[in-house]
Design an enzyme around this catalytic site. Structure first.
Site, PDB file in Angstrom:
ATOM      1  N   ASP A  60      16.803   9.936  -8.212  1.00 29.70           N
ATOM      2  CA  ASP A  60      17.974   9.804  -8.078  1.00 29.70           C
ATOM      3  C   ASP A  60      18.409   9.509  -6.665  1.00 29.70           C
ATOM      4  O   ASP A  60      19.441  10.147  -6.118  1.00 29.70           O
ATOM      5  CB  ASP A  60      18.761  11.184  -8.684  1.00 29.70           C
ATOM      6  CG  ASP A  60      18.497  11.286 -10.111  1.00 29.70           C
ATOM      7  OD1 ASP A  60      18.408  10.354 -10.830  1.00 29.70           O
ATOM      8  OD2 ASP A  60      18.573  12.447 -10.651  1.00 29.70           O
TER       9      ASP A  60
ATOM     10  N   LYS B  66       3.071   4.357  -1.431  1.00 26.77           N
ATOM     11  CA  LYS B  66       2.837   5.225  -2.501  1.00 26.77           C
ATOM     12  C   LYS B  66       3.888   6.090  -2.823  1.00 26.77           C
ATOM     13  O   LYS B  66       3.750   7.249  -2.522  1.00 26.77           O
ATOM     14  CB  LYS B  66       1.366   5.799  -2.724  1.00 26.77           C
ATOM     15  CG  LYS B  66       0.219   4.735  -2.363  1.00 26.77           C
ATOM     16  CD  LYS B  66      -0.935   5.540  -1.923  1.00 26.77           C
ATOM     17  CE  LYS B  66      -1.999   4.575  -1.200  1.00 26.77           C
ATOM     18  NZ  LYS B  66      -2.464   3.373  -2.009  1.00 26.77           N
TER      19      LYS B  66
ATOM     20  N   LYS C 230      -4.387  10.529   4.170  1.00 25.64           N
ATOM     21  CA  LYS C 230      -4.132   9.977   5.363  1.00 25.64           C
ATOM     22  C   LYS C 230      -3.254  10.874   6.295  1.00 25.64           C
ATOM     23  O   LYS C 230      -1.974  11.025   6.060  1.00 25.64           O
ATOM     24  CB  LYS C 230      -3.495   8.511   5.390  1.00 25.64           C
ATOM     25  CG  LYS C 230      -4.009   7.654   4.614  1.00 25.64           C
ATOM     26  CD  LYS C 230      -3.858   7.666   3.107  1.00 25.64           C
ATOM     27  CE  LYS C 230      -4.516   6.359   2.503  1.00 25.64           C
ATOM     28  NZ  LYS C 230      -5.943   6.148   2.544  1.00 25.64           N
TER      29      LYS C 230
ATOM     30  N   HIS D 176       0.895  -1.313   0.125  1.00 25.72           N
ATOM     31  CA  HIS D 176      -0.141  -0.215  -0.156  1.00 25.72           C
ATOM     32  C   HIS D 176       0.967   1.176   0.017  1.00 25.72           C
ATOM     33  O   HIS D 176       0.271   2.312   0.025  1.00 25.72           O
ATOM     34  CB  HIS D 176      -0.959   0.015   1.216  1.00 25.72           C
ATOM     35  CG  HIS D 176      -1.966   0.810   1.177  1.00 25.72           C
ATOM     36  ND1 HIS D 176      -2.560   1.770   2.197  1.00 25.72           N
ATOM     37  CD2 HIS D 176      -3.059   0.842   0.138  1.00 25.72           C
ATOM     38  CE1 HIS D 176      -3.554   2.708   1.783  1.00 25.72           C
ATOM     39  NE2 HIS D 176      -4.049   1.972   0.516  1.00 25.72           N
TER      40      HIS D 176
ATOM     41  N   HIS E 194      -9.422  10.246   0.765  1.00 20.35           N
ATOM     42  CA  HIS E 194      -8.492   9.147   0.501  1.00 20.35           C
ATOM     43  C   HIS E 194      -7.249   9.637   1.404  1.00 20.35           C
ATOM     44  O   HIS E 194      -6.108   8.876   1.471  1.00 20.35           O
ATOM     45  CB  HIS E 194      -8.197   8.763  -0.887  1.00 20.35           C
ATOM     46  CG  HIS E 194      -7.363   7.834  -1.132  1.00 20.35           C
ATOM     47  ND1 HIS E 194      -5.862   7.754  -1.268  1.00 20.35           N
ATOM     48  CD2 HIS E 194      -7.744   6.460  -0.906  1.00 20.35           C
ATOM     49  CE1 HIS E 194      -5.488   6.474  -1.326  1.00 20.35           C
ATOM     50  NE2 HIS E 194      -6.798   5.398  -1.298  1.00 20.35           N
TER      51      HIS E 194
ATOM     52  N   ASP F 171      -1.659  20.067  17.137  1.00 22.98           N
ATOM     53  CA  ASP F 171      -1.238  21.524  17.480  1.00 22.98           C
ATOM     54  C   ASP F 171      -0.499  22.397  16.557  1.00 22.98           C
ATOM     55  O   ASP F 171       0.090  23.261  16.932  1.00 22.98           O
ATOM     56  CB  ASP F 171      -0.415  21.357  18.931  1.00 22.98           C
ATOM     57  CG  ASP F 171      -1.218  20.538  19.783  1.00 22.98           C
ATOM     58  OD1 ASP F 171      -2.291  20.769  20.001  1.00 22.98           O
ATOM     59  OD2 ASP F 171      -0.393  20.079  20.861  1.00 22.98           O
TER      60      ASP F 171
END
Length: 1216
Positions: A597, A592, A1043, A590, A1041, A1048
């Site tokens: 380089d 991504k 995350k 999962h 979608h 604070d």
């Protein structure tokens, strides 16, 4: 002792060489315990050398050193001696990466209580202790007790070098009265902190005292310490088993393990940190004894007692079990941590030729090979030495060292199987490297060479930093955030075009046909297709490596086989691996990421695939397919077809709206990008080693390229600054996204107004430096590693309020006036009386800023007005309208979920630990956006306790009467088509976490605080869009979608990890996230008081709120302080409620959030009328309330789930 005696010892030391390779067998002695030798193997009835020495209480007298014995003076030992040895298994889970805080913790442990001394005093004490240790090593001479021979034996049998052994002996003498033996009384009073728990104390002593004489000899102490702090995972699990086995029956029960965890938890709080990373003791116990799936999908049944083998098997699922839930951390901190800090800045890279022994090959011979080894960047790289050709660019093996163990091995006369070896190896020295299934001997001609390699490998094996992560906390990193796919894709395309050497791409879904740039006409859009950009770079000689998830789950089809064949057919420099080949069936890759380089990394929640491109307009329709061609026009609530012709539509665009996709991604430049590359290299090489079909793929190694990819394509920041100042501030918007949406009939300008985005790039070093000079508290005084996420930053409300008061007076008055002007009573009907639609809400702050410019002490650009750097109102406004990048000021750490199946390494759940730690230590607010919110407040399932951490923090705020806010944003339907039972079950688990089922957050809080208005503390939200097109009005949820966790405005976590067991437990899906704090501080208010926040997390949070609330630039100032009643109640909550009411009145039961039971038909559009358009035009932004009573009258776990559905047979952990 003469040479013949020493040679006899060496012969005895390794006369049974099979112990290095045999399968361990359990033997039970008289008290029922298994007898473990000091090398970590199970005994076979024969007493070890140390046991015999201890029983005889006899240490041989030192003899005069013979000239033929290799030189072991202090200088030589120092060269190969103590180095920084931070292994994945030695650093305590609870330590910070801040050296001063770490030393405070060590000081507390040594004193047995929380010290009242200041950090500065403890720093001086620690420095003096380091000097004393170095002086001790310099002047040390062998004595009657600790002989050179015993030193040799211990250094060969333990994971300690000679210098470390001397320092440990020095510490041991301060504890024991006799010098070489510790009595039971000394052990209880001075060595263990668990004296109040008799069972635990006796069990621990029995585990160390192998011969049962009620005394602990120095060799016993060192061997036990070696296993606890530096042993292999299997060795530590065995030791943990013995400690938990109080009654010695070779079984551990729930009660025994619970007593261990509880005692350790209690003692940790005694020493000054109650920041428990192991969760509630019952959670730790459940993780071992409860039923569930392993990393390979094997089902484990619920157990009340565990044998040793079962304990070892289940220990693979819990990364804390091999730490004995923190007990080993205690011994590390008390004895080893200070030693490791001695040479913390020393780096060791090595190259050389060694002889490798591969055991038990064909004909049961040990085969030797000559190999060239290179040691750098946490990797051991092995090259084959070929007879006619030697190509170091093609290694035969690359071992990711963090988590590995290495041990010196000494040999005498070779066995029959080794007689074919060269005579120079007959009395050999060498070392054994163990990492997962990799287990090899490397031989050398002398001890010093072996020790050099061992120490170097130990240095590169360091791991277990903050959150027990594989990655260090790194400072002075540049980080840029992107809201939605359009800005990320555009930057990704430009960065790929600047690549010079390598491109790494990994994802849950990677599509060759996704267009990355869609703003400059059809021709440029076609050129920006992923496969074409990669082919162009491959033709230039750039190597491209793509790692895809091979969709082993039959319910998901992503076309990875076709994508692999297509990309590899484009050019020979493009390499693609699909992993895993067969199993596990339940879990997925999962992560991504894209790495350019090995210097620039993109990390976040956006896959490079179809249906991810999105602008801040959240467009629902595209009749001509100009922006969302073919399958890029998608809706997860329908039947999504991800394979086949990408240009072919999968929906009727006139009947079905697309589902907008809301996500967040980051760009990282600096050493942290190298950590992302190391993660990719580890996973890529693992996929090659475990799958024979990948054996022809190139093995990757870490590389240090010089110079960043050219950045010529980036716009000049000073030009943007000049242009924006000339035009005035009223047009400036948040972020870098360019206008991308063409106006059509039916578009709602009120909803679309927030899409005007410019590039106010006030990022230059000159401006920042001049601003910093005007501040009383320069960020230069900040410790480069002292970020908020280290948990020890003091409350700045009290400490800095006085010193910031003068600086803040003018800004505070202005903010208070704005807040007073926008406070309006709320009623249940949407009107100008509440939320952002209030007539009194808007202000002309920007015009006032322009008018307030002064000439004194300003800087000037040609053709621009002078900017007064002493004007607080101007500076604060500029800060909150700045771009989305923090340059060279961020403190960054990578965290991940990884395990044996996904990367060939031990389970790591640093994502989970980061979430728990940050939530627990939040001071003012918690902001979460996530695809899932499936967690537990204490029940056995789900296993993750993020909901419990939030619940406990809100409880504390209510009890202490603090103003504390929590905002959690999730999609209405996170898993797509409700015709699938799995989608309904996931909504059911989400509702159980939030508001239903009896053990949810809101239910528990209401039961505990019946008179408290919980709306003052916590808000659950979603986002929705509407759009008129022709004679129809469409509406659809915006698919959250992203995350993201922001605490604070001081620290942010952005990545791929969902809030569920699949992502957080570490043993299931693979995940990667970045934890970012910022040393560039902004002075704002928090609850109306001066408060310093980090620029990066603050601007990200403001940018997200601006998008959700559809704020103009002049309205941003009202959300700078997120916890005031004005921002949280009058703006955030009332806007969400007003919008939800309008959607309910206009669309009724046609949309999911208004349905209380299953079976109601959804409608994607309604007929367009002028009255409805007027009503919908009152909607502000896209924010709505999460429907707490959605499907409350239906059982989502059983209703419409037949016996022939797959959901009836799979384990429930698939959905959690």
């Amino acid at each position: 002792m003469n040479l013949s005696q020493e040679h006899a010892i060496n012969q005895n030391l390794h006369k049974n060489q099979k112990n290095e390779e045999k399968i361990e067998k359990k033997t039970i002695n008289k008290d029922g315990r298994g007898q473990m030798n000091y090398d970590g193997e199970e005994g076979q009835g024969e007493k070890s050398r140390f046991q015999k020495m201890v029983e005889n209480e006899k240490i041989e007298e030192p003899q005069q050193k013979d000239e033929n014995i290799p030189n072991t003076d202090v200088i030589e030992r120092k060269e190969v001696g103590v180095i920084e040895r931070i292994n994945s298994e030695d650093v305590p889970i609870l330590m910070t990466d801040n050296a001063t805080d770490y030393k405070v913790l060590q000081h507390n442990l040594k004193k047995g209580k929380v010290s009242k001394k200041s950090k500065e005093q403890i720093e001086q004490i620690s420095k003096q202790e380091e000097n004393d240790m170095l002086e001790y090593l310099k002047n040390y001479k062998s004595n009657e007790e600790f002989t050179i021979q015993l030193e040799d034996l211990l250094s060969f049998e333990t994971y300690f070098s000679r210098d470390e052994l001397h320092l440990l002996y020095r510490e041991f003498k301060t504890i024991s009265k006799s010098g070489m033996f510790m009595s039971k009384e000394d052990f209880i009073s001075k060595l263990t902190p668990f004296s109040r728990n008799a069972d635990l104390t006796i069990s621990l002593m029995n585990a160390i005292d192998r011969n049962g004489d009620q005394k602990i000899a120095f060799p016993e102490f060192v061997q036990a310490l070696s296993i606890m702090c530096r042993g292999t995972k299997k060795e530590r699990l065995r030791f943990t088993f013995e400690i938990c086995d109080f009654n010695g029956d070779s079984l551990v029960s729930r009660d025994e393990v619970y007593s261990t965890v509880k005692a350790i938890s209690d003692i940790f709080s005694k020493f000054g940190y109650s920041k428990d990373k192991f969760g509630d003791p019952s959670e730790a116990v459940d993780s071992i004894f409860s039923s569930g799936l392993t990393t390979n999908g094997i089902y484990l049944h619920n157990k009340k007692e565990l044998t040793l083998n079962e304990f070892l098997e289940r220990g693979e699922l819990n990364p804390d079990l091999s730490k004995c839930f923190g007990m080993f951390d205690y011994f590390y901190l008390k004895f080893i941590g200070q030693i490791d800090l001695l040479f913390k800045d020393k780096e060791i890279n090595m190259n050389g030729q060694l002889t490798k022994i591969k055991p038990k090959t064909i004909f049961n011979f040990n085969i030797s090979h000559r190999r060239t080894l290179s040691l750098r960047d946490g990797f051991l790289i092995v090259y084959k030495k070929k007879k006619f050709k030697h190509d170091e660019d093609k290694p035969s093996k690359v071992i990711f060292l963090p988590g590995s163990t290495v041990k010196v091995v000494v040999g005498s006369q070779p066995s029959k199987k080794k007689k074919f070896l060269s005579k120079k190896f007959h009395n050999y020295y060498g070392f054994r490297v163990t990492k997962g299934n990799y287990n090899r001997f490397f031989l050398m001609e002398n001890r010093d060479e072996a020790l050099n390699w061992v120490n170097a490998i130990r240095f590169h094996s360091r791991q277990g930093f903050r959150f027990q992560s594989f990655s260090k906390v790194r400072s002075n990193i540049s980080v840029e955030w992107f809201i939605n796919g359009s800005s990320y894709y555009n930057e990704l395309a430009e960065t790929i075009r600047r690549a010079k050497h390598e491109i790494f791409i990994t994802g849950w879904w990677v599509s060759p046909y996704v267009y990355l740039q869609r703003d400059n006409g059809i021709e440029n859009m076609e050129k920006s297709r992923l496969d074409r950009i990669l082919t162009e770079k491959a033709k230039e000689g750039v190597k491209v490596y793509v790692l895809m998830w091979n969709e082993t789950n039959l319910g998901v089809q992503l076309g990875s086989r076709h994508a692999k064949n297509w990309l590899e057919g484009c050019h020979s420099n493009i390499h693609v691996i699909r992993h895993p080949k067969r199993y596990p069936l339940s879990w997925s890759h999962h992560q991504k990421n894209a790495i350019i380089d090995q210097q620039i990394a993109f990390v976040g929640g956006i896959d490079i695939c179809l249906m991810r491109y999105e602008t801040s307009k959240f467009q629902l329709t595209d009749d001509q397919g100009k922006r969302f061609p073919g399958k890029d026009y998608g809706n997860l609530l329908g039947t999504v077809i991800r394979t086949g012709d990408p240009k072919k539509d999968q929906f009727n665009r006139r009947e079905c709206p697309r589902m907008p996709w809301h996500d967040v991604h980051t760009k990282i430049v600096g050493p942290s990008a190298k950590d992302v590359a190391s993660n990719f290299i580890q996973r890529w090489n693992h996929a090659i080693y475990v799958e024979r079909s990948n054996r022809f793929q190139p093995i990757l190694v870490p590389k240090n390229y010089t110079g960043l990819p050219s950045d010529d394509a980036k716009p000049d920041k000073w030009k943007n600054l000049v242009s924006n100042i000339r035009k005035g501030f009223s047009h400036v918007s948040y972020g870098r996204e360019k206008p991308t949406h063409y106006q059509r009939a039916g578009d709602n300008p009120k909803v679309r107004s927030h899409t005007r985005q410019g590039a106010f790039g006030l990022q230059s070093d000159q401006i920042d430096n001049k601003i910093d000079k005007q501040k009383n508290n320069s960020t230069n005084s900040e410790n480069s590693e002292n970020s908020y996420s280290e948990f020890d930053e003091e409350d700045e409300e009290g400490n800095q309020e006085e010193e910031d008061e003068d600086e803040f007076d003018e800004f505070e008055k202005d903010e208070n006036q704005k807040q007073e002007n926008s406070k309006i009573p709320f009623n249940n009907k949407p009107s100008d009386a509440g939320g952002l639609k209030s007539k009194n809400y808007k202000n002309n702050n920007n015009n006032n800023i322009i008018e307030s410019l002064k000439d004194e002490e300003s800087f000037e650009l040609p053709g621009t007005p002078k900017i007064d750097l002493n004007n607080d109102k101007l500076l604060k406004s500029i800060y909150h309208l700045s771009s989305n990048m923090s340059e060279n000021s961020c403190v960054v750490q990578m965290v991940r979920s990884i395990c044996p199946w996904s990367a060939g390494t031990d389970v790591e759940d640093s994502c989970y630990k980061a979430y728990l730690g940050l939530i627990k230590n939040a001071q003012h607010f918690i902001y979460i956006q996530n695809l899932f919110f499936i967690s537990s407040c204490g029940s056995k399932l789900p296993k993750n306790r993020i909901a419990l951490a939030i619940l406990n923090r809100v409880r504390r705020a209510i009890t202490l009467k603090e103003k504390f806010r929590v905002i959690i944003m999730v999609p209405i339907s996170p898993s797509g088509d409700l015709a699938l039972a799995s989608s309904r079950m996931i909504i059911g688990w989400t509702n159980r976490t939030i508001s239903q089922g009896g053990q949810s957050i809101l239910e528990l809080l209401k039961n505990e605080f019946p008179d408290v208005d919980l709306d003052q503390y916590i808000s659950f939200n979603s986002i929705r869009q509407w759009e008129a097109n022709g004679d129809r009005i469409f509406t659809e949820q915006i698919y959250v979608h992203s995350k993201v966790l922001i605490v604070d405005d001081r620290v942010a976590v952005i990545g791929s990890c969902n809030i569920n067991d699949r992502s957080m437990m570490g043993s299931r899906d693979s995940e990667l996230a970045v934890v970012v704090s910022d040393q560039s501080k902004l002075l704002i208010t928090m609850n109306g008081k001066p408060f310093k926040v980090g620029k990066f997390p603050h601007t990200l949070r403001v940018g997200l709120w601006k998008t959700h609330l559809n704020l103009t630039d002049s309205e941003i100032s009202s959300i700078i302080d997120p916890i005031t009643d004005n921002a949280f109640i009058n703006i955030w909550r009332k806007t969400a409620r007003n919008n939800s009411i309008i959607y309910k009145e206009v669309f009724g039961d046609c949309i999911l959030e208004n349905q209380r039971r299953l079976g109601i038909v959804q409608k994607k559009y309604i007929p367009k009328t002028n009255e409805l358009i007027v009503q919908l035009s009152q909607i502000q932004g896209v924010l709505i309330e999460y429907p707490l009573d959605m499907f409350c009258e239906s059982n989502l776990f059983n209703e419409q789930v037949g016996i022939f559905t797959a959901e009836s047979y799979v384990d429930v952990s698939i959905f959690t």
